[in-house]
Design a protein around this motif. Sequence first.
Motif, PDB file in Angstrom:
ATOM      1  N   ARG A   1       0.705  -1.114  -0.004  1.00 50.27           N
ATOM      2  CA  ARG A   1      -0.127  -0.081   0.043  1.00 50.27           C
ATOM      3  C   ARG A   1       0.854   1.142   0.145  1.00 50.27           C
ATOM      4  O   ARG A   1       1.857   1.376   0.772  1.00 50.27           O
ATOM      5  CB  ARG A   1      -0.966   0.224   1.252  1.00 50.27           C
ATOM      6  CG  ARG A   1      -1.949  -0.976   1.354  1.00 50.27           C
ATOM      7  CD  ARG A   1      -2.779  -0.831   2.490  1.00 50.27           C
ATOM      8  NE  ARG A   1      -3.706  -2.319   2.549  1.00 50.27           N
ATOM      9  CZ  ARG A   1      -4.734  -2.110   1.984  1.00 50.27           C
ATOM     10  NH1 ARG A   1      -5.024  -1.101   1.253  1.00 50.27           N
ATOM     11  NH2 ARG A   1      -5.578  -3.233   2.096  1.00 50.27           N
ATOM     12  N   PRO A   2       0.438   2.271  -0.744  1.00 51.03           N
ATOM     13  CA  PRO A   2       0.995   3.429  -0.624  1.00 51.03           C
ATOM     14  C   PRO A   2       1.397   4.129   0.977  1.00 51.03           C
ATOM     15  O   PRO A   2       0.450   3.720   1.942  1.00 51.03           O
ATOM     16  CB  PRO A   2       0.314   4.654  -1.134  1.00 51.03           C
ATOM     17  CG  PRO A   2      -0.973   3.969  -1.698  1.00 51.03           C
ATOM     18  CD  PRO A   2      -1.029   2.423  -1.144  1.00 51.03           C
TER      19      PRO A   2
ATOM     20  N   VAL B   1       4.149   7.865  -9.535  1.00 50.25           N
ATOM     21  CA  VAL B   1       5.278   8.740  -9.441  1.00 50.25           C
ATOM     22  C   VAL B   1       6.385   7.822  -8.547  1.00 50.25           C
ATOM     23  O   VAL B   1       7.464   7.501  -9.064  1.00 50.25           O
ATOM     24  CB  VAL B   1       4.985  10.048  -8.891  1.00 50.25           C
ATOM     25  CG1 VAL B   1       6.200  10.929  -8.423  1.00 50.25           C
ATOM     26  CG2 VAL B   1       3.931  10.824  -9.847  1.00 50.25           C
ATOM     27  N   ASP B   2       5.983   7.427  -7.601  1.00 48.75           N
ATOM     28  CA  ASP B   2       6.854   6.683  -6.422  1.00 48.75           C
ATOM     29  C   ASP B   2       6.923   5.286  -6.788  1.00 48.75           C
ATOM     30  O   ASP B   2       7.813   4.648  -6.982  1.00 48.75           O
ATOM     31  CB  ASP B   2       6.559   6.871  -5.312  1.00 48.75           C
ATOM     32  CG  ASP B   2       6.421   8.391  -4.724  1.00 48.75           C
ATOM     33  OD1 ASP B   2       7.819   8.921  -4.439  1.00 48.75           O
ATOM     34  OD2 ASP B   2       5.515   9.157  -4.678  1.00 48.75           O
ATOM     35  N   TYR B   3       5.675   4.689  -7.053  1.00 48.15           N
ATOM     36  CA  TYR B   3       5.377   3.352  -7.687  1.00 48.15           C
ATOM     37  C   TYR B   3       4.151   3.341  -8.146  1.00 48.15           C
ATOM     38  O   TYR B   3       3.266   4.175  -8.473  1.00 48.15           O
ATOM     39  CB  TYR B   3       5.091   2.425  -6.059  1.00 48.15           C
ATOM     40  CG  TYR B   3       6.476   1.987  -5.256  1.00 48.15           C
ATOM     41  CD1 TYR B   3       7.187   0.981  -5.943  1.00 48.15           C
ATOM     42  CD2 TYR B   3       6.386   2.759  -4.316  1.00 48.15           C
ATOM     43  CE1 TYR B   3       8.445   0.795  -5.145  1.00 48.15           C
ATOM     44  CE2 TYR B   3       7.846   2.217  -3.729  1.00 48.15           C
ATOM     45  CZ  TYR B   3       8.516   1.346  -3.957  1.00 48.15           C
ATOM     46  OH  TYR B   3       9.863   0.822  -3.059  1.00 48.15           O
TER      47      TYR B   3
ATOM     48  N   ALA C   1       5.496  -8.112   0.237  1.00 45.86           N
ATOM     49  CA  ALA C   1       4.874  -7.472  -0.955  1.00 45.86           C
ATOM     50  C   ALA C   1       5.832  -7.859  -2.133  1.00 45.86           C
ATOM     51  O   ALA C   1       7.043  -8.220  -1.922  1.00 45.86           O
ATOM     52  CB  ALA C   1       4.759  -5.952  -0.689  1.00 45.86           C
ATOM     53  N   SER C   2       5.302  -7.818  -3.385  1.00 41.56           N
ATOM     54  CA  SER C   2       6.086  -8.108  -4.635  1.00 41.56           C
ATOM     55  C   SER C   2       6.385  -6.924  -5.125  1.00 41.56           C
ATOM     56  O   SER C   2       5.491  -5.738  -5.103  1.00 41.56           O
ATOM     57  CB  SER C   2       5.395  -8.977  -5.408  1.00 41.56           C
ATOM     58  OG  SER C   2       4.908 -10.104  -4.716  1.00 41.56           O
ATOM     59  N   TYR C   3       7.580  -6.719  -5.634  1.00 44.78           N
ATOM     60  CA  TYR C   3       8.057  -5.337  -6.248  1.00 44.78           C
ATOM     61  C   TYR C   3       8.593  -6.001  -7.636  1.00 44.78           C
ATOM     62  O   TYR C   3       9.292  -6.871  -7.711  1.00 44.78           O
ATOM     63  CB  TYR C   3       9.243  -4.936  -5.390  1.00 44.78           C
ATOM     64  CG  TYR C   3       8.820  -4.380  -4.382  1.00 44.78           C
ATOM     65  CD1 TYR C   3       8.830  -5.032  -3.118  1.00 44.78           C
ATOM     66  CD2 TYR C   3       8.540  -2.829  -4.017  1.00 44.78           C
ATOM     67  CE1 TYR C   3       8.521  -4.596  -1.996  1.00 44.78           C
ATOM     68  CE2 TYR C   3       8.220  -2.603  -2.680  1.00 44.78           C
ATOM     69  CZ  TYR C   3       8.204  -3.188  -1.587  1.00 44.78           C
ATOM     70  OH  TYR C   3       7.863  -2.802  -0.431  1.00 44.78           O
ATOM     71  N   GLY C   4       8.559  -5.109  -8.794  1.00 46.80           N
ATOM     72  CA  GLY C   4       9.134  -5.467  -9.995  1.00 46.80           C
ATOM     73  C   GLY C   4       9.313  -4.050 -10.787  1.00 46.80           C
ATOM     74  O   GLY C   4       8.691  -3.191 -10.548  1.00 46.80           O
TER      75      GLY C   4
ATOM     76  N   GLY D   1       8.308   7.288  11.085  1.00 43.78           N
ATOM     77  CA  GLY D   1       6.990   7.130  11.847  1.00 43.78           C
ATOM     78  C   GLY D   1       5.988   6.698  11.109  1.00 43.78           C
ATOM     79  O   GLY D   1       4.831   6.942  11.255  1.00 43.78           O
ATOM     80  N   THR D   2       6.146   6.167   9.950  1.00 37.77           N
ATOM     81  CA  THR D   2       5.393   5.527   9.382  1.00 37.77           C
ATOM     82  C   THR D   2       4.932   3.984   9.341  1.00 37.77           C
ATOM     83  O   THR D   2       3.980   3.364   8.906  1.00 37.77           O
ATOM     84  CB  THR D   2       5.488   5.566   7.611  1.00 37.77           C
ATOM     85  OG1 THR D   2       6.904   5.178   7.554  1.00 37.77           O
ATOM     86  CG2 THR D   2       5.479   7.018   7.260  1.00 37.77           C
ATOM     87  N   GLU D   3       5.724   3.123  10.344  1.00 34.99           N
ATOM     88  CA  GLU D   3       5.397   1.873  10.450  1.00 34.99           C
ATOM     89  C   GLU D   3       5.455   1.399  12.195  1.00 34.99           C
ATOM     90  O   GLU D   3       5.712   1.997  13.011  1.00 34.99           O
ATOM     91  CB  GLU D   3       6.610   1.069   9.764  1.00 34.99           C
ATOM     92  CG  GLU D   3       6.416   1.097   8.324  1.00 34.99           C
ATOM     93  CD  GLU D   3       7.728   1.115   7.488  1.00 34.99           C
ATOM     94  OE1 GLU D   3       7.822   0.345   6.872  1.00 34.99           O
ATOM     95  OE2 GLU D   3       8.686   1.986   7.844  1.00 34.99           O
ATOM     96  N   SER D   4       4.875   0.326  12.032  1.00 32.12           N
ATOM     97  CA  SER D   4       4.514  -0.277  13.485  1.00 32.12           C
ATOM     98  C   SER D   4       6.160  -0.951  14.018  1.00 32.12           C
ATOM     99  O   SER D   4       6.797  -0.869  13.065  1.00 32.12           O
ATOM    100  CB  SER D   4       3.725  -1.449  13.382  1.00 32.12           C
ATOM    101  OG  SER D   4       4.354  -2.536  12.439  1.00 32.12           O
TER     102      SER D   4
END
Length: 210
Positions: A50-51, A59-61, A87-90, A147-150
């Motif tokens: 997720r963004p 733009v970013d992904y 997650a998958s990235y490509g 500050g964006t993650e648990s």
Amino acid sequence: MSKPIHPLPQRRGIIFILSAPSGAGKTTLYRGALKGIAGLEFSVSLTTRRPRGAEIDAVDYRFVSEAEFNAMRETGGLAEWAKVFDASYGTPRAPLETAVSEGRDILLDIDIQGARQIREKYPNDAVAIFVLPPSFEELEGRLRGRGTESEDAIQRRLKRARDEAREWRSYDYLIVNNEISRSVGELEAIVNAERLRAARMREGFAPWKS
Ligand code: 5GP
């Protein structure tokens, strides 16, 4: 014979791979580089995550579903892909190969698994750069500062970062990101030097011919 309408570029485009453990400051670095280095484009990856924060789609992904990602992968649409965390990235293949054949340079922000695949597939066109934070403590501070993650996600990223940081020796270049403006300058130096490599010039390129 008349001149071709679209003369071949003097050289093929270069694929600049930038890899770094999360928190190394890679995003700030490549943003600075994209602003400061003329003619360097960014390869927008596909991801199923997720963004985050202020990230913008396309733009970013390109934020896609699992099904969209798998369809792209199965039809050979990805130059490389990897699972990172859950997650998958490509990297989309067509824009990358078009850039290279048209002599445009492209920057890939990808992990070490992806870097390996790209270097295997495009051995003469890829240049791999590793970015390290000045210290592990600094990296931890940066990761928490986002500050964006648990806490759980942060711990997983820290473990992975420690493992990834060991990989720097298999890359062509190493930038230790002590100070962002200096690191951008170093990246710029790498790009400029690679652009001038005689071996990259096309067969038939004649610098003295008008
Ligand atoms: P993040 O989720 O923090 O944006 O990225 C997590 C990791 O995935 C980073 O190491 C980033 O470089 C990597 N990554 C981003 N895009 C791609 C891609 O297209 N391919 C691969 N292999 N890794 C990617």
